[in-house]
Design a protein around this motif. Structure first.
Motif, PDB file in Angstrom:
ATOM      1  N   LEU A   1      -5.234  -4.522   1.398  1.00  0.00           N
ATOM      2  CA  LEU A   1      -4.941  -4.593   2.827  1.00  0.00           C
ATOM      3  C   LEU A   1      -6.173  -5.025   3.619  1.00  0.00           C
ATOM      4  N   GLU A   2      -7.342  -4.513   3.250  1.00  0.00           N
ATOM      5  CA  GLU A   2      -8.578  -4.915   3.930  1.00  0.00           C
ATOM      6  C   GLU A   2      -8.850  -6.399   3.707  1.00  0.00           C
ATOM      7  N   GLU A   3      -8.634  -6.850   2.479  1.00  0.00           N
ATOM      8  CA  GLU A   3      -8.835  -8.273   2.188  1.00  0.00           C
ATOM      9  C   GLU A   3      -7.877  -9.130   3.016  1.00  0.00           C
ATOM     10  N   THR A   4      -6.623  -8.705   3.095  1.00  0.00           N
ATOM     11  CA  THR A   4      -5.633  -9.444   3.880  1.00  0.00           C
ATOM     12  C   THR A   4      -6.003  -9.460   5.350  1.00  0.00           C
ATOM     13  N   THR A   5      -6.465  -8.319   5.863  1.00  0.00           N
ATOM     14  CA  THR A   5      -6.864  -8.228   7.267  1.00  0.00           C
ATOM     15  C   THR A   5      -7.986  -9.215   7.579  1.00  0.00           C
TER      16      THR A   5
ATOM     17  N   TRP B   1      -2.030   8.164 -11.610  1.00  0.00           N
ATOM     18  CA  TRP B   1      -2.593   6.858 -11.236  1.00  0.00           C
ATOM     19  C   TRP B   1      -2.405   6.536  -9.761  1.00  0.00           C
ATOM     20  N   ILE B   2      -1.716   7.411  -9.035  1.00  0.00           N
ATOM     21  CA  ILE B   2      -1.470   7.120  -7.615  1.00  0.00           C
ATOM     22  C   ILE B   2      -2.765   6.957  -6.818  1.00  0.00           C
ATOM     23  N   PRO B   3      -3.764   7.845  -6.946  1.00  0.00           N
ATOM     24  CA  PRO B   3      -5.005   7.649  -6.159  1.00  0.00           C
ATOM     25  C   PRO B   3      -5.666   6.304  -6.430  1.00  0.00           C
ATOM     26  N   LEU B   4      -5.666   5.880  -7.695  1.00  0.00           N
ATOM     27  CA  LEU B   4      -6.293   4.602  -8.025  1.00  0.00           C
ATOM     28  C   LEU B   4      -5.471   3.441  -7.479  1.00  0.00           C
ATOM     29  N   ARG B   5      -4.160   3.543  -7.603  1.00  0.00           N
ATOM     30  CA  ARG B   5      -3.303   2.478  -7.076  1.00  0.00           C
ATOM     31  C   ARG B   5      -3.420   2.395  -5.559  1.00  0.00           C
ATOM     32  N   ARG B   6      -3.524   3.554  -4.912  1.00  0.00           N
ATOM     33  CA  ARG B   6      -3.675   3.554  -3.459  1.00  0.00           C
ATOM     34  C   ARG B   6      -5.009   2.926  -3.046  1.00  0.00           C
ATOM     35  N   GLU B   7      -6.047   3.191  -3.801  1.00  0.00           N
ATOM     36  CA  GLU B   7      -7.345   2.568  -3.503  1.00  0.00           C
ATOM     37  C   GLU B   7      -7.260   1.061  -3.651  1.00  0.00           C
TER      38      GLU B   7
ATOM     39  N   LYS C   1     -14.308  -8.466  -0.618  1.00  0.00           N
ATOM     40  CA  LYS C   1     -13.224  -7.514  -0.899  1.00  0.00           C
ATOM     41  C   LYS C   1     -12.423  -7.945  -2.125  1.00  0.00           C
ATOM     42  N   SER C   2     -12.281  -9.245  -2.332  1.00  0.00           N
ATOM     43  CA  SER C   2     -11.569  -9.735  -3.522  1.00  0.00           C
ATOM     44  C   SER C   2     -12.292  -9.324  -4.800  1.00  0.00           C
ATOM     45  N   VAL C   3     -13.616  -9.389  -4.769  1.00  0.00           N
ATOM     46  CA  VAL C   3     -14.401  -8.965  -5.931  1.00  0.00           C
ATOM     47  C   VAL C   3     -14.245  -7.465  -6.152  1.00  0.00           C
ATOM     48  N   ASP C   4     -14.316  -6.685  -5.076  1.00  0.00           N
ATOM     49  CA  ASP C   4     -14.133  -5.231  -5.197  1.00  0.00           C
ATOM     50  C   ASP C   4     -12.760  -4.903  -5.776  1.00  0.00           C
ATOM     51  N   TYR C   5     -11.748  -5.607  -5.300  1.00  0.00           N
ATOM     52  CA  TYR C   5     -10.390  -5.361  -5.793  1.00  0.00           C
ATOM     53  C   TYR C   5     -10.289  -5.706  -7.275  1.00  0.00           C
ATOM     54  N   ALA C   6     -10.839  -6.858  -7.655  1.00  0.00           N
ATOM     55  CA  ALA C   6     -10.763  -7.275  -9.051  1.00  0.00           C
ATOM     56  C   ALA C   6     -11.516  -6.306  -9.965  1.00  0.00           C
ATOM     57  N   ALA C   7     -12.657  -5.785  -9.486  1.00  0.00           N
ATOM     58  CA  ALA C   7     -13.418  -4.819 -10.280  1.00  0.00           C
ATOM     59  C   ALA C   7     -12.625  -3.530 -10.473  1.00  0.00           C
ATOM     60  N   LEU C   8     -11.999  -3.051  -9.401  1.00  0.00           N
ATOM     61  CA  LEU C   8     -11.211  -1.828  -9.498  1.00  0.00           C
ATOM     62  C   LEU C   8      -9.977  -2.035 -10.373  1.00  0.00           C
TER      63      LEU C   8
ATOM     64  N   LEU D   1       0.840  -1.201   0.000  1.00  0.00           N
ATOM     65  CA  LEU D   1       0.000   0.000   0.000  1.00  0.00           C
ATOM     66  C   LEU D   1       0.876   1.252   0.000  1.00  0.00           C
ATOM     67  N   VAL D   2       1.904   1.262   0.817  1.00  0.00           N
ATOM     68  CA  VAL D   2       2.825   2.402   0.836  1.00  0.00           C
ATOM     69  C   VAL D   2       3.475   2.573  -0.538  1.00  0.00           C
ATOM     70  N   GLU D   3       3.901   1.465  -1.119  1.00  0.00           N
ATOM     71  CA  GLU D   3       4.559   1.512  -2.426  1.00  0.00           C
ATOM     72  C   GLU D   3       3.609   2.023  -3.503  1.00  0.00           C
ATOM     73  N   ALA D   4       2.325   1.682  -3.372  1.00  0.00           N
ATOM     74  CA  ALA D   4       1.345   2.116  -4.370  1.00  0.00           C
ATOM     75  C   ALA D   4       1.175   3.630  -4.376  1.00  0.00           C
TER      76      ALA D   4
END
Length: 447
Positions: free
Chosen positions: A146-150, A134-140, A285-292, A97-100
């Motif tokens: 991170l939420e999915e991992t949590t 693209w930073i805002p999108l990558r950060r999202e 969250k995996s679906v949300d991530y894949a959609a984004l 997330l920091v790197e993104a």
């Protein structure tokens, strides 16, 4: 002047791209909050030797007294090294997330040439300027990851807590069955000693004496098997608690295992599980991530790189010459269609996985509830009928024996039957308690 301009531009980009983000400690605390609602309290992430020493002291204190199921779970949550490995996934996701949120480092170039007494020096800086857009999108994307991992880590914690409860129950049952078997074996020993004396005196046939001897030997073999099972159950518990060496010399609590009728009905449990289960929320969250991610690939399919360059050239005897440039990729061969198609396939895959997870969870709830009810009924029958009946049979046989209407062999046999009934009742009670632990995890909360 040019150097100052370059420095100011780079500093501005660093400020824009280096926004604050969630820390690893905050992410781990969210796991603690998620799991504490469902029984996984006071997690500890071991990152330093000092923290490891603190955990060792806590484990030592908990093992200094007879180990209860609750304390076994507490030890597992802080001392299980498989869980500690899982916690590191939070650190990995947070670092990503920091790197993104960071731009790629600018490229600084310097060259110098000399010919016929003339020196030419060139200083250049190239910045992937489009990266900033693209930073805002990558950060999202990073936040979703991170939420999915949590949530995934939280689900692992709860599954491990369930497994620790079941391992503890197995260890308790193995120990108590061994104790019951020792009394049964003593009864067989008494029968064998009596049979040998009667055979020696000529009051018992060789065939009947051999039958008693064979029965004793079978029970002795059974006691060896129970001792083997006890050692295996104990080691399974040691493994999940992360114990070794002198830590394994603990004693188990002798508090009686209880059987209480579950005060739940099947209605509403499926919905409760869909809402509460952390693996279900992780799948969402995996679906949300894949959609984004699919949207990100679509937006950057033709223009994902743009570089701005500044070049300053100085030749001996001449004024400094500054050049500003831009580099754009030309989509002649790769139109980004493969990346877009791949992310769409990944999105579809995650949608189907989410549906599968929901179906499986609902099935697990129905199966778990049925298993709980059946094991409760079996445990109740053993406790309230089989054991009590054998107890009354033994009492009646004792009366017959006192009146010399029954022999010692009948009395010893009924004693053994009562002990065997108690062992079967223990097994049934253990099955019920393990079914309860399974269902609590399945619905994502206490019964």
């Amino acid at each position: 002047m040019v150097g100052k301009t370059l420095t100011a531009s780079i500093a501005a980009l660093v400020i824009i791209s280096g926004c604050s983000t969630i820390s690893q400690k905050e992410a781990f605390e969210s796991v603690n909050q998620l799991t504490s609602e469902q029984g996984g309290k006071n997690l500890q992430w071991i990152k330093t030797p000092q923290e490891a020493a603190s955990v060792d002291e806590s484990v030592k204190a908990l093992l200094s007294k007879p180990l209860t199921q609750e304390n076994a779970v507490r030890i597992m949550l802080i001392n299980n090294r498989a869980l500690q490995q899982t916690y590191e996934n939070i650190g990995i996701a947070q670092s990503e997330l920091v790197e993104a949120g960071l731009m790629r480092n600018p490229l600084l170039g310097y060259s110098i040439g000399r010919s016929n007494g003339v020196t030419t020096s060139t200083l250049s800086v190239e910045v992937a300027f489009l990266d900033l857009l693209w930073i805002p999108l990558r950060r999202e994307l990073g936040h979703l990851a991170l939420e999915e991992t949590t949530l995934s880590v939280g689900d692992t914690v709860l599954r491990s807590a369930r497994d620790a409860k079941k391992s503890y129950i197995d260890a308790r049952l193995a120990e108590e069955k061994g104790a019951l078997n020792r009394s049964i074996l003593k009864s067989h020993e008494a029968s064998l000693q009596l049979a040998v004396r009667q055979y020696t005196a000529g009051n018992l046939s060789k065939r009947d004496m051999l039958k008693v001897q064979e029965s004793y030997e079978r029970e002795r073999i059974e006691s060896i098997k129970l001792a083997r099972d006890n050692a295996a159950a104990r080691e399974a518990l040691n493994k999940i608690l992360g114990l070794y060496g002198s830590q394994t010399h603990y004693t188990l609590s002798t508090e009686p295992l209880t059987r209480m009728e579950p005060a739940v009905s099947e209605s509403g449990l499926e919905k409760c599980a869909i809402v509460n289960r952390l693996d279900m929320r992780s799948a969402i969250k995996s679906v949300d991530y894949a959609a984004l991610q699919a949207g990100y690939s679509e937006n950057t399919r033709l223009l994902d790189e743009l570089e701005l360059s500044v070049e300053s050239e100085k030749t001996t005897g001449e004024k400094r010459f500054n050049t500003f440039g831009i580099k754009l990729p030309i989509p002649l061969f790769d139109f980004g269609q493969a990346r877009v198609s791949k992310t769409q396939a990944v999105y579809n895959q995650n949608v189907h996985r989410l549906y599968e997870t929901a179906v499986n969870i609902r099935s697990e709830v129905r199966e778990g509830y049925a298993h709980l009810r059946y094991t409760f009924d079996i445990a109740r029958s053993y406790d309230e009928v089989v054991v009590k009946n054998n107890q009354q049979i033994l009492e009646e046989t004792q009366l017959f024996y006192n009146g010399m209407l029954d022999g010692i062999y009948e009395l010893l046999e009924d004693q053994r039957r009562l002990g065997e009934a108690k062992m079967e009742a223990l097994d049934a009670l253990g099955d019920y308690q393990k079914a309860q632990a399974d269902l609590e995890y399945t619905i994502g909360g206490k019964l």
